[in-house]
Design a protein around this motif. Structure first.
Motif, PDB file in Angstrom:
ATOM      1  N   ASN A 130     -17.571 -55.329   6.961  1.00  0.00           N
ATOM      2  CA  ASN A 130     -18.542 -54.514   7.332  1.00  0.00           C
ATOM      3  C   ASN A 130     -19.960 -55.116   7.282  1.00  0.00           C
ATOM      4  O   ASN A 130     -20.568 -55.082   6.374  1.00  0.00           O
ATOM      5  CB  ASN A 130     -18.399 -53.205   6.945  1.00  0.00           C
ATOM      6  CG  ASN A 130     -19.535 -52.204   7.284  1.00  0.00           C
ATOM      7  OD1 ASN A 130     -20.277 -52.553   8.103  1.00  0.00           O
ATOM      8  ND2 ASN A 130     -19.384 -50.819   6.816  1.00  0.00           N
ATOM      9  N   ALA A 131     -20.473 -55.798   8.401  1.00  0.00           N
ATOM     10  CA  ALA A 131     -21.754 -56.470   8.351  1.00  0.00           C
ATOM     11  C   ALA A 131     -22.780 -55.950   9.094  1.00  0.00           C
ATOM     12  O   ALA A 131     -23.625 -56.555   9.973  1.00  0.00           O
ATOM     13  CB  ALA A 131     -21.697 -57.925   8.623  1.00  0.00           C
ATOM     14  N   HIS A 137     -23.311 -48.556   6.718  1.00  0.00           N
ATOM     15  CA  HIS A 137     -22.488 -49.022   5.855  1.00  0.00           C
ATOM     16  C   HIS A 137     -21.404 -48.062   5.238  1.00  0.00           C
ATOM     17  O   HIS A 137     -20.327 -48.218   5.493  1.00  0.00           O
ATOM     18  CB  HIS A 137     -23.367 -49.525   4.559  1.00  0.00           C
ATOM     19  CG  HIS A 137     -23.736 -51.098   4.995  1.00  0.00           C
ATOM     20  ND1 HIS A 137     -24.219 -51.642   4.048  1.00  0.00           N
ATOM     21  CD2 HIS A 137     -23.640 -51.604   5.884  1.00  0.00           C
ATOM     22  CE1 HIS A 137     -24.685 -52.788   4.430  1.00  0.00           C
ATOM     23  NE2 HIS A 137     -24.366 -52.977   5.745  1.00  0.00           N
ATOM     24  N   GLU A 138     -21.966 -46.863   4.955  1.00  0.00           N
ATOM     25  CA  GLU A 138     -20.977 -45.900   4.440  1.00  0.00           C
ATOM     26  C   GLU A 138     -20.283 -44.971   5.338  1.00  0.00           C
ATOM     27  O   GLU A 138     -18.891 -44.989   5.065  1.00  0.00           O
ATOM     28  CB  GLU A 138     -22.123 -44.613   3.763  1.00  0.00           C
ATOM     29  CG  GLU A 138     -21.081 -43.544   3.065  1.00  0.00           C
ATOM     30  CD  GLU A 138     -20.432 -42.493   4.262  1.00  0.00           C
ATOM     31  OE1 GLU A 138     -19.365 -42.087   3.975  1.00  0.00           O
ATOM     32  OE2 GLU A 138     -21.128 -41.951   4.928  1.00  0.00           O
ATOM     33  N   TYR A 152     -14.598 -55.133   3.068  1.00  0.00           N
ATOM     34  CA  TYR A 152     -15.598 -56.243   2.470  1.00  0.00           C
ATOM     35  C   TYR A 152     -17.088 -55.810   3.052  1.00  0.00           C
ATOM     36  O   TYR A 152     -17.313 -55.923   4.269  1.00  0.00           O
ATOM     37  CB  TYR A 152     -15.141 -57.570   2.799  1.00  0.00           C
ATOM     38  CG  TYR A 152     -16.211 -58.476   2.250  1.00  0.00           C
ATOM     39  CD1 TYR A 152     -15.942 -59.246   1.042  1.00  0.00           C
ATOM     40  CD2 TYR A 152     -17.494 -58.890   2.700  1.00  0.00           C
ATOM     41  CE1 TYR A 152     -16.696 -60.322   0.577  1.00  0.00           C
ATOM     42  CE2 TYR A 152     -18.424 -59.789   2.307  1.00  0.00           C
ATOM     43  CZ  TYR A 152     -18.091 -60.476   1.103  1.00  0.00           C
ATOM     44  OH  TYR A 152     -18.787 -61.446   0.616  1.00  0.00           O
ATOM     45  N   CYS A 153     -17.688 -55.151   2.305  1.00  0.00           N
ATOM     46  CA  CYS A 153     -19.018 -54.680   2.835  1.00  0.00           C
ATOM     47  C   CYS A 153     -20.125 -55.280   2.478  1.00  0.00           C
ATOM     48  O   CYS A 153     -20.284 -55.274   1.262  1.00  0.00           O
ATOM     49  CB  CYS A 153     -19.248 -53.034   2.356  1.00  0.00           C
ATOM     50  SG  CYS A 153     -20.527 -52.226   3.119  1.00  0.00           S
ATOM     51  N   GLU A 154     -20.855 -55.519   3.421  1.00  0.00           N
ATOM     52  CA  GLU A 154     -22.309 -56.201   3.005  1.00  0.00           C
ATOM     53  C   GLU A 154     -23.122 -55.534   2.024  1.00  0.00           C
ATOM     54  O   GLU A 154     -23.157 -54.463   2.150  1.00  0.00           O
ATOM     55  CB  GLU A 154     -23.014 -56.861   4.132  1.00  0.00           C
ATOM     56  CG  GLU A 154     -22.741 -58.461   4.565  1.00  0.00           C
ATOM     57  CD  GLU A 154     -23.075 -59.045   3.353  1.00  0.00           C
ATOM     58  OE1 GLU A 154     -23.900 -58.912   2.711  1.00  0.00           O
ATOM     59  OE2 GLU A 154     -22.240 -60.177   3.747  1.00  0.00           O
ATOM     60  N   VAL A 180     -18.165 -55.151  -2.251  1.00  0.00           N
ATOM     61  CA  VAL A 180     -19.506 -55.206  -2.021  1.00  0.00           C
ATOM     62  C   VAL A 180     -19.809 -56.826  -1.692  1.00  0.00           C
ATOM     63  O   VAL A 180     -19.367 -57.608  -2.677  1.00  0.00           O
ATOM     64  CB  VAL A 180     -20.516 -54.609  -2.777  1.00  0.00           C
ATOM     65  CG1 VAL A 180     -21.865 -54.664  -2.359  1.00  0.00           C
ATOM     66  CG2 VAL A 180     -20.143 -53.238  -3.188  1.00  0.00           C
ATOM     67  N   GLY A 181     -20.341 -57.090  -0.776  1.00  0.00           N
ATOM     68  CA  GLY A 181     -20.659 -58.629  -0.344  1.00  0.00           C
ATOM     69  C   GLY A 181     -21.830 -59.144  -1.012  1.00  0.00           C
ATOM     70  O   GLY A 181     -22.468 -60.034  -0.275  1.00  0.00           O
TER      71      GLY A 181
END
Length: 471
Positions: A130-131, A137-138, A152-154, A180-181
């Motif tokens: 998720n970039a 994001h949420e 994998y969330c930025e 979290v990235g």
């Protein structure tokens, strides 16, 4: 060491630094020797990767979808594909040109779509990157986990603190890996700094300073806008999502970091990395008070975020660390040419973290406090010296080196690579996630307090245990 948005100066400083920062990397690994047995001189000591990732070569293929194929998304996916057993399946973006670019990079066979929900419906996708912009994001991460995908969330994990609690709950309820990235949590340099602090190499921690200055248009988020940008090539209404409705504006789409409707400013973009570094080293849950100041000094291009921001964080005493203070500074018009530093200061030394090195200074307090007796009369001076010599008799002692420099190994792929290794190991083997949603909220929550402090010109309280803004 990093994968934060890179300026041209940073990207070309040297082939080594460029390689590290393009891939962004770091270590699950520890180091070869305890602090007491580390190098004995000024020659650099090279950190070693103890773990051979080939030993965990994938028996299970992980098929990936990418949501948000901008610069960060492309960098993340290119790095993820370096890990054994990872395959790119689909890409989603709201600008058609990026979807064409995705096929140029990963083949005509991949699926592309403007609607991330179509990607999540695919049963052959195991995990997503998720970039997207911060304000998505949420929602996207929640939807992905509920559809059975690992995420994998930025960074920053969320734009608003309540959304962080939503992600913590969804990750727990679904059992999906959520990472979290902010890749410093996996850095071999940070691992070494954590070891040295725990070993007492710099005494008791009292102060931390973190600096991230830039001096370029790209560093100040003046990203290039493609010539064909228009309401026909960009799904503007979908992009706005929960943000206020506005007419089409290419600046707000391609330079979104400049606007609080979609981003989180300097604090969310850069200070989250700095707090991730600090919390990984110290084991801290976070500060209890934040104050920020700054302003818009140079980049008056319509943005509503500052281009220089200074923050002070008060960390309370806990079981993990003593009370200490943190200062952060970021200046997007630094005529000095830019600067990056994270420096932990203790009672007997300091740790200075750079791009691909760690410098340790040791300065122990002498046992004898010294004398200031020149203004004493002769008789009092003699009495004082006699008593002083009894309390602090002269005793020759060996002195060790006062400076140590540690460098990453030449074959080190960097912290972003190591961070993805950790992510895929969590998926395949159920290993603990190094930067889960709770860690992510404890890193980004205080920076949101800093943004509130800047806007309201007051100190903002933060509960690091309950992860809530106070007042």
């Amino acid at each position: 060491m990093k994968n934060v948005d890179l300026t041209p100066e940073e990207s070309t400083a040297s082939s080594r630094r460029s390689f590290l920062k393009t891939l962004g990397l770091a270590g699950t690994a520890a180091v070869t020797a305890p602090a007491a047995l580390a190098g004995t001189g000024n020659a650099p000591q090279y950190l070693n990767l103890v773990k051979n990732h080939a030993s965990t070569a994938a028996n299970t293929k992980v098929r990936m979808g990418l949501i948000g194929t901008g610069g960060m998304g492309i960098g993340d996916m290119q790095t993820a594909l370096q890990v054994d057993g990872v395959e790119m399946v689909a890409a989603c973006d709201l600008y058609d040109g990026r979807l064409r670019r995705a096929k140029e990079l990963w083949g005509e066979g991949i699926m592309t779509t403007r609607d991330y929900r179509e990607l999540l419906e695919r049963p052959d996708i195991d995990a997503v990157v998720n970039a997207t912009t911060d304000h998505w994001h949420e929602k996207i991460s929640t939807d992905a986990m509920r559809k059975g995908k690992h995420v994998y969330c930025e960074k920053p994990m969320v734009q608003k603190v309540p959304d962080g609690h939503t992600l913590i709950k969804v990750a727990k309820d679904t059992g999906k890996v959520f990472q979290v990235g902010s890749q410093f949590a996996s850095s071999i340099i940070i691992s070494k700094a954590k070891e040295l602090l725990k070993a007492g190499d710099i005494g008791e921690l009292v102060f931390v300073e973190a600096i991230y200055d830039r001096h370029s248009a790209m560093g100040a988020w003046q990203y290039s806008i493609p010539p064909d940008a228009s309401p026909q090539t960009v799904d503007w209404d979908r992009y706005l999502g929960s943000a206020p409705k506005r007419p089409w504006d290419p600046l707000r789409f391609f330079r979104w970091r400049n606007y609080m409707d979609y981003g989180t400013g300097i604090a969310g973009d850069l200070y989250v990395h700095l707090l991730t570094t600090l919390h990984t080293i110290t084991g801290s849950k976070g500060p209890e008070r934040v104050y920020s100041s700054g302003g818009l000094r140079y980049w008056k291009d319509g943005r509503d975020v500052p281009d220089i921001q200074l923050s002070v964080y008060d960390y309370p005493q806990t079981a993990e660390h003593p009370a200490f203070n943190l200062t952060t500074r970021s200046n997007f018009v630094d005529g000095g040419g830019g600067n990056y530093l994270v420096r932990l200061v203790g009672t007997e030394g300091d740790l200075a973290i750079g791009w691909d090195s760690l410098l340790v200074h040791r300065n122990k307090f002498p046992k004898a406090p010294g004398m200031s007796i020149d203004n004493f009369p002769k008789d009092q001076k003699e009495l004082y010296v006699a008593e002083y010599n009894k309390l602090y008799p002269s005793k020759p002692e060996m002195e060790g080196p006062k400076e140590f420099k540690y460098m990453v190994p030449k074959d080190y792929k960097g912290d972003r690579y190591e961070h993805f290794v950790n992510f895929f190991n969590s998926i395949r083997e159920g290993k603990p996630n190094i930067e889960d949603a709770t860690f992510g909220l404890r890193a980004c929550g205080p920076t949101q307090c800093g943004n509130m402090s800047y806007a309201q010109k007051k100190v903002v309280g933060w509960d690091p245990v309950a992860m809530k803004i106070l007042g």
